[in-house]
Design an enzyme around this catalytic site. Structure first.
Site, PDB file in Angstrom:
ATOM      1  N   PHE A  13       0.965  -0.973  -0.167  1.00 19.84           N
ATOM      2  CA  PHE A  13       0.524   0.206   0.016  1.00 19.84           C
ATOM      3  C   PHE A  13       0.998   0.750   0.512  1.00 19.84           C
ATOM      4  O   PHE A  13       2.139   1.465   0.274  1.00 19.84           O
ATOM      5  CB  PHE A  13      -1.062   0.031   1.283  1.00 19.84           C
ATOM      6  CG  PHE A  13      -1.225  -1.270   0.827  1.00 19.84           C
ATOM      7  CD1 PHE A  13      -3.117  -1.014  -0.268  1.00 19.84           C
ATOM      8  CD2 PHE A  13      -1.938  -2.734   1.309  1.00 19.84           C
ATOM      9  CE1 PHE A  13      -4.488  -2.089   0.132  1.00 19.84           C
ATOM     10  CE2 PHE A  13      -2.459  -3.097   1.496  1.00 19.84           C
ATOM     11  CZ  PHE A  13      -3.978  -3.329   0.990  1.00 19.84           C
ATOM     12  N   CYS A  14       0.340   2.115  -0.757  1.00 23.06           N
ATOM     13  CA  CYS A  14       0.463   3.470  -0.304  1.00 23.06           C
ATOM     14  C   CYS A  14       1.338   4.066   0.548  1.00 23.06           C
ATOM     15  O   CYS A  14       1.137   3.808   2.064  1.00 23.06           O
ATOM     16  CB  CYS A  14      -0.288   4.431  -1.027  1.00 23.06           C
ATOM     17  SG  CYS A  14      -0.165   6.485  -0.805  1.00 23.06           S
ATOM     18  N   PRO A  15       2.774   4.800   0.747  1.00 24.73           N
ATOM     19  CA  PRO A  15       3.536   4.784  -1.098  1.00 24.73           C
ATOM     20  C   PRO A  15       4.203   3.497  -1.102  1.00 24.73           C
ATOM     21  O   PRO A  15       5.594   4.262  -1.467  1.00 24.73           O
ATOM     22  CB  PRO A  15       4.190   5.651   0.706  1.00 24.73           C
ATOM     23  CG  PRO A  15       4.443   5.606   1.538  1.00 24.73           C
ATOM     24  CD  PRO A  15       3.746   4.377   2.356  1.00 24.73           C
ATOM     25  N   ASP A  40      -2.572  -1.230  -5.776  1.00 28.31           N
ATOM     26  CA  ASP A  40      -2.795  -0.637  -5.251  1.00 28.31           C
ATOM     27  C   ASP A  40      -3.778   0.678  -5.509  1.00 28.31           C
ATOM     28  O   ASP A  40      -2.924   1.184  -6.926  1.00 28.31           O
ATOM     29  CB  ASP A  40      -2.052   0.363  -3.546  1.00 28.31           C
ATOM     30  CG  ASP A  40      -2.242   1.424  -2.940  1.00 28.31           C
ATOM     31  OD1 ASP A  40      -3.642   2.468  -3.283  1.00 28.31           O
ATOM     32  OD2 ASP A  40      -1.344   1.519  -2.203  1.00 28.31           O
TER      33      ASP A  40
END
Ligand code: SF4
Lengths: 81, 347
Positions: A13-15, A40
């Protein structure tokens, strides 16, 4: 045409997908192409933004089966090491 | 010679303004952003179905783009554990080790400027803005314990602090810096308007999950029941998702609350024991803890069934899987609402 370097950023997931791409690109020479695959949806914004601000070019982007695939070329100015 | 500064970019308004003030003085600025694993950014939005469609952005990247600067995102998950587990200066209202966290980040930035030939560090800190780490007496502690000393400049409140090296050397004109203090956000908003920034991220609590009460309760529960305070990235990710129920010291259930969480948790099915309702629509539950014996499997299934569409049925069929290897079918009567004890519910 030189080979494409692959980065698998699925299930992150981000980042983290951006971090994986960044860490890979930093090791390449200018002009190298890197393909990153992420799951994502945030990558649809984050990866192009990161490329723009750091001087790399997104050559292709596509969404396929809930995967987001980007082909990125390292810019001349991207020598942040 | 153009001087170079690295700005700690959190994604909030303050770091945006601080960096702009320094850019305006002809300094070349680049940004640095740290990924601790606890960052609020994106994760829950990406997991929860109802949030998936909402336009989301990474605020640190957005800030960098507004400023027209490069952004270096640094993964500090491993090193940061020691900050969370052993904060020398203690925690804030929840498990947020803000002062140690700031010291750590400035220390990392200091290493970074040495390695990359930059001259100084800037942050968006403002005296007295947050309860603990931004008190006036904390400012010199951050500067000295990080090792950055007078290479650390806080443009938004610099005039309230002793002059730093960039000011003394004349790289920066001190008069053009600010003297913000206290909790009011008005000076920042006025400066944002002056610079023409709108649509910036509004401060919502802290910059990370450690300031969140429910999250901290879940993390503390994990530590208490493991008997140590170690954690892995998967642990802290899973604390962001689902309903957490602990019917016994030996295990807890993480029960998905909706489709997106179901998908997220199913990515962990090979690493955990798990339960899925079969006879009725229902959630996926992961079991975190020791391997369950038969009576524990039954209890875990009866709890999971309570959160399925079969909650009022006499019997619900579920599938219990052992880390993706073998699985078996289990029939139970769902627990009633009263049978789920209040003290089982972690959050
Ligand atoms: S809120 Fe979280 S990221 Fe921000 S200073 Fe505190 S511990 Fe660090």
């Amino acid at each position: 045409m030189s080979d494409i370097v692959e980065v698998d950023a699925r299930r992150l997931f981000c980042p983290l997908p951006v971090i994986r791409l960044q860490n890979c690109i930093n090791k390449q020479i200018a002009g190298t192409r890197v393909r990153v695959v992420s799951t994502d949806p945030g990558s649809m914004n984050d990866i192009p933004t990161w490329c723009r601000i750091n001087g790399h070019q997104v050559l292709e982007s596509q969404e396929r089966d809930r995967e987001y695939i980007f082909l990125v070329q390292k810019g001349d100015d991207g020598s942040e090491g | 010679m153009t001087r170079k500064a690295v700005a700690l970019i959190s994604g909030g308004l303050d770091s945006l303004l601080a960096a702009r003030l320094i850019q305006q003085q002809g300094i070349q600025v680049e940004g640095i952003n740290f990924y601790t694993g606890f960052c609020v950014e994106g994760h829950t939005h990406a997991i929860r179905s109802r949030d998936r469609k909402r336009a989301k952005r990474n605020n640190a990247l957005w800030v960098a783009e507004q400023l027209g600067i490069k952004l270096h995102i640094i993964d500090i998950v491993e090193e940061y554990k020691d900050v969370v587990i052993n904060p020398k200066h203690g925690y804030g209202a929840n498990l947020n080790p803000c002062l140690d966290c700031k010291i750590f980040m400035v220390r990392k930035a200091h290493e970074w400027i040495r390695d990359n030939g930059f001259d100084f560090i800037i942050t968006g800190e403002v005296i007295g803005q947050r309860p603990k780490s931004q008190r006036k007496r904390c400012m010199p502690v951050i500067a000295s314990e990080s090792g950055a000393d007078d290479l650390l400049l806080r443009p938004l409140c610099a005039k309230n602090l002793p002059a730093t090296l960039p000011e003394r050397e004349g790289w920066i004109e001190r008069e053009l810096l600010r003297d913000f203090s206290g909790r009011s956000r008005k000076p920042q908003m006025a400066l944002a308007t002056e610079f023409g920034f709108d649509d910036y991220a509004q401060p919502a609590g802290g910059c990370c999950f450690l300031t969140d009460h429910t999250y901290s309760v879940k993390l503390q529960d994990l530590w208490d029941n493991r008997g140590n305070r170690e954690y892995e990235l998967d642990d802290i990710m899973l604390l962001k998702v689902g309903r957490h129920i602990r019917p016994s010291k030996h295990f807890k259930l993480i029960i998905a609350r909706e489709e997106g969480e179901n998908n997220f948790l199913s990515g962990y099915k090979n690493q955990f024991q798990s339960i899925k309702t079969v006879s009725h629509p229902g959630p996926l539950a992961l079991i975190e803890g020791e391997p369950l014996d038969d009576s524990q499997v039954e209890l875990a299934c009866a709890i999971t069934a309570r959160f399925s569409k079969g909650r009022d049925a006499d019997s619900v069929e579920l599938r219990f899987s052992n880390g993706g290897q073998d699985s078996r079918s289990v029939h139970v009567k769902p627990l009633t609402a009263d049978q789920i004890k209040q003290d089982w519910i972690i959050a």
